[in-house]
Design an enzyme around this catalytic site. Structure first.
Site, PDB file in Angstrom:
ATOM      1  N   ASN A 182       0.859  -1.177   0.000  1.00  0.00           N
ATOM      2  CA  ASN A 182       0.000   0.000   0.000  1.00  0.00           C
ATOM      3  C   ASN A 182       0.901   1.235   0.000  1.00  0.00           C
ATOM      4  OD1 ASN A 182      -1.613   2.236   0.864  1.00  0.00           O
ATOM      5  ND2 ASN A 182      -3.128   0.821   1.681  1.00  0.00           N
ATOM      6  N   ARG A 214       4.913  18.425   0.823  1.00  0.00           N
ATOM      7  CA  ARG A 214       5.750  19.511   0.313  1.00  0.00           C
ATOM      8  C   ARG A 214       5.353  19.978  -1.084  1.00  0.00           C
ATOM      9  NH1 ARG A 214      10.895  20.298   2.634  1.00  0.00           N
ATOM     10  NH2 ARG A 214      11.120  21.902   1.023  1.00  0.00           N
ATOM     11  N   HIS A 236      -5.572   3.490  -1.552  1.00  0.00           N
ATOM     12  CA  HIS A 236      -6.863   3.743  -0.908  1.00  0.00           C
ATOM     13  C   HIS A 236      -7.164   5.235  -1.028  1.00  0.00           C
ATOM     14  CE1 HIS A 236      -9.694   2.746   2.702  1.00  0.00           C
ATOM     15  NE2 HIS A 236     -10.171   3.758   1.991  1.00  0.00           N
ATOM     16  N   ARG A 242      -9.126   8.618  -0.800  1.00  0.00           N
ATOM     17  CA  ARG A 242     -10.213   9.128   0.028  1.00  0.00           C
ATOM     18  C   ARG A 242     -10.729  10.434  -0.563  1.00  0.00           C
ATOM     19  NH1 ARG A 242      -7.334   6.104   4.006  1.00  0.00           N
ATOM     20  NH2 ARG A 242      -8.773   4.896   5.292  1.00  0.00           N
ATOM     21  N   GLU A 283      -8.708   0.209  -2.806  1.00  0.00           N
ATOM     22  CA  GLU A 283      -9.566   0.135  -1.635  1.00  0.00           C
ATOM     23  C   GLU A 283     -10.390   1.412  -1.524  1.00  0.00           C
ATOM     24  OE1 GLU A 283      -7.020  -0.265   1.730  1.00  0.00           O
ATOM     25  OE2 GLU A 283      -6.513  -2.353   1.307  1.00  0.00           O
ATOM     26  N   THR A 295      -8.101   6.401   9.376  1.00  0.00           N
ATOM     27  CA  THR A 295      -7.712   5.117   8.786  1.00  0.00           C
ATOM     28  C   THR A 295      -8.835   4.124   9.040  1.00  0.00           C
ATOM     29  OG1 THR A 295      -5.946   3.441   8.673  1.00  0.00           O
ATOM     30  CG2 THR A 295      -6.532   4.275  10.863  1.00  0.00           C
ATOM     31  N   HIS A 347      -3.921  -4.541   7.839  1.00  0.00           N
ATOM     32  CA  HIS A 347      -3.992  -3.494   8.862  1.00  0.00           C
ATOM     33  C   HIS A 347      -3.085  -3.849  10.043  1.00  0.00           C
ATOM     34  CE1 HIS A 347      -5.930   0.322   9.966  1.00  0.00           C
ATOM     35  NE2 HIS A 347      -5.553  -0.021  11.186  1.00  0.00           N
ATOM     36  N   ASP A 348      -2.011  -3.084  10.169  1.00  0.00           N
ATOM     37  CA  ASP A 348      -1.040  -3.185  11.266  1.00  0.00           C
ATOM     38  C   ASP A 348      -0.240  -4.484  11.258  1.00  0.00           C
ATOM     39  OD1 ASP A 348      -1.720  -0.686  12.079  1.00  0.00           O
ATOM     40  OD2 ASP A 348      -2.896  -1.299  13.817  1.00  0.00           O
ATOM     41  N   GLY A 402       1.055  -1.315   4.300  1.00  0.00           N
ATOM     42  CA  GLY A 402       1.524   0.000   3.900  1.00  0.00           C
ATOM     43  C   GLY A 402       2.317   0.713   4.973  1.00  0.00           C
ATOM     44  N   HIS A 403       1.629   1.170   6.028  1.00  0.00           N
ATOM     45  CA  HIS A 403       2.273   2.031   7.025  1.00  0.00           C
ATOM     46  C   HIS A 403       3.534   1.394   7.613  1.00  0.00           C
ATOM     47  CE1 HIS A 403       2.457   5.171  10.116  1.00  0.00           C
ATOM     48  NE2 HIS A 403       2.768   4.200  10.951  1.00  0.00           N
TER      49      HIS A 403
END
Length: 239
Positions: A7, A18, A43, A45, A70, A101, A191-192, A214-215
């Site tokens: 992701n 920036r 994803h 938004r 997503e 999120t 997720h996580d 992703g994160h």
């Protein structure tokens, strides 16, 4: 083989902070694939605070692995985007408009009729559909009745409770995956998930086909480098 879909939302967040095009989102997507990732996830938004709608169209032209979009199908703009781009997979997530999120799965019982209509909308265009769900057998069983191809298990609870007892944390996901297999659904997860908790999850959740990360992966890349980080995640998946 369990596929790794990267992701790249956080890459877009950094770019947007920036202005300009540094880091180059499209080049990062190409590099993720070159370094071994088997998919790219975005994803978008409504506020376009990370992935922009223009990014999705641009990625369509350069992603050579699996492209997964997503988002919340309550948003007409999102539905129109997916139908125009025709990714390999759309993952439907019940996010609120201003949500930071994703933090819960679909209530596939309450919203079954609505989801049946949305799943059909995408499948009629040849797009594989996955529904974001919590690891609850009744939600998984009802998901199958919508016509979806897959579910994506929401793994925040597993990640949160991993250090308090790994077997207990994984148990609901194992049960949900067994139910998914029983009712004929493919299984994704996300997720996580990270370098610490991914290996056990991949080894013990039956039928797992794909993880979207992703994160944690982008954060790890700050220390280990993107290529090395992707290889580390692939190793955790047994690839």
């Amino acid at each position: 083989m369990i596929r790794l879909s990267v992701n790249i939302n956080k890459v877009a967040t950094l770019r947007n902070s920036r202005g300009g095009n540094n880091p180059d989102l499209l080049q990062v997507a190409k590099d993720c694939e070159r370094f071994g990732a088997q998919g790219i996830t975005v994803h978008p938004r409504p506020d376009e605070r990370h992935i922009r709608y223009d990014d999705v169209y641009a990625l369509k032209d350069i992603v050579t692995t699996e492209f997964n979009i997503e988002g919340n199908c309550d948003e007409k703009k999102f539905v129109d985007l997916v139908l125009a781009v025709k990714p390999h997979q759309v993952t439907l997530v019940p996010d609120a408009t201003d949500q930071l999120t994703s933090n819960h799965g679909w209530d596939t019982i309450t919203h079954k009729r609505y989801l049946q209509d949305m799943v059909k909308c995408f499948k009629d265009e040849g797009i594989r559909v996955s529904l974001f769900v919590d690891p609850l057998n009744d939600m998984v069983e009802a998901a199958a009745e919508t016509g979806t191809d897959r579910i994506e298990l929401y793994t925040e609870a597993y990640a949160s409770h991993y250090h308090q007892g790994i077997e207990l944390a994984a148990a609901p996901y194992i049960q949900a995956a067994e139910m998914a297999k029983k009712v004929g659904l493919g299984i994704n997860a996300g997720h996580d998930l990270d370098l610490k908790n991914l290996k056990y999850f991949a080894e013990h959740v039956p039928g797992l086909q794909e993880v979207s990360i992703g994160h944690a992966l982008i954060s790890d890349a700050l220390y280990f480098g993107l290529e090395n980080t992707i290889q580390m995640y692939l190793q955790r998946l047994g690839s």
